[in-house]
Design an enzyme around this catalytic site. Sequence first.
Site, PDB file in Angstrom:
ATOM      1  N   GLU A   1     -16.728  25.312  40.703  1.00  0.00           N
ATOM      2  CA  GLU A   1     -16.631  26.631  41.338  1.00  0.00           C
ATOM      3  C   GLU A   1     -17.953  27.382  41.262  1.00  0.00           C
ATOM      4  O   GLU A   1     -18.457  27.634  40.164  1.00  0.00           O
ATOM      5  CB  GLU A   1     -15.551  27.465  40.644  1.00  0.00           C
ATOM      6  CG  GLU A   1     -15.433  28.875  41.209  1.00  0.00           C
ATOM      7  CD  GLU A   1     -14.490  29.761  40.405  1.00  0.00           C
ATOM      8  OE1 GLU A   1     -14.096  30.823  40.939  1.00  0.00           O
ATOM      9  OE2 GLU A   1     -14.155  29.417  39.255  1.00  0.00           O
TER      10      GLU A   1
ATOM     11  N   GLU B   1      -6.304  35.490  41.368  1.00  0.00           N
ATOM     12  CA  GLU B   1      -7.141  35.746  40.191  1.00  0.00           C
ATOM     13  C   GLU B   1      -7.740  37.145  40.303  1.00  0.00           C
ATOM     14  O   GLU B   1      -8.932  37.315  40.524  1.00  0.00           O
ATOM     15  CB  GLU B   1      -8.242  34.685  40.058  1.00  0.00           C
ATOM     16  CG  GLU B   1      -8.923  34.733  38.703  1.00  0.00           C
ATOM     17  CD  GLU B   1     -10.005  33.684  38.538  1.00  0.00           C
ATOM     18  OE1 GLU B   1      -9.901  32.868  37.610  1.00  0.00           O
ATOM     19  OE2 GLU B   1     -10.967  33.679  39.336  1.00  0.00           O
TER      20      GLU B   1
END
Length: 265
Positions: free
Chosen positions: A146, A244
């Site tokens: 990521e 998130e």
Amino acid sequence: MVLKFCANLSFMFTEKTDNLLERYQLASQAGFKAVEFMFPYKYNIDDVVKAKLAANVDQILINAYPGNVEGGELGLAIMSGRQNEFRESLEKTMEYASALNCNKIHIMAGKKFSGIVDTAMDDVYKDNLEYAAKVFKEKGLIGLIEPISDIVIPNYFMNSVSKALQLVKEINSDSLKLQLDIFHLQLIEGNLTNRIKELLPYIGHIQISQAPHRDSPDSEGEINYRYILKLLEDLGYDGFIGLEYKPTKASADSIGWIKEWGYSL
């Protein structure tokens, strides 16, 4: 394509309890059928599995064991001379993933040392990712990398979308994909529509939150998530979307936009 959402228990329901395992039940009570989180490693595997089963939810994603978080580490993948420790961390992670029936693992890169240039880091990182992809393929798992903005984690090594894409292309394994947090994509470079279209074939998981403050997708900010979610639908994205974000109100009250925008949990 019907979009699917999972609660990130490292961010959501923290206003109710400091205990990660208790958040499983809170997510289930709010209507979620799936969850993700970062680090379960301070909890016994059996206790984590018991909490998951009691809540009757699926585990979509965990982060790999990150090393010494208290000492400032956020991953071991770039660390020269610690390849054996990285491999051991994968074994530990796979134990949790297997027990939780979770097939996606975010491999955190680690943090660079401020002011120090270590030219070996790129080679070590690629070697470790190649190893992880090989091991994960044998186990039926998918490793994820990521890109994370410097604004959020200063000195984090994997802070470039282009670099992440290049690595995934070079390693060329079905067991290594991109984890795209659209919040980070916006902070790093923007150009969301074109980038999402370009990246989608290499994406294994998506996360969302509003920029720049990482609150809920329907809150005021830089990203039009009604448009982004419609784009993902139109492009045929069929994976989960991790929530998130940091709710500015009770987590269970922060998800009304899902139904309001025509989606469901």
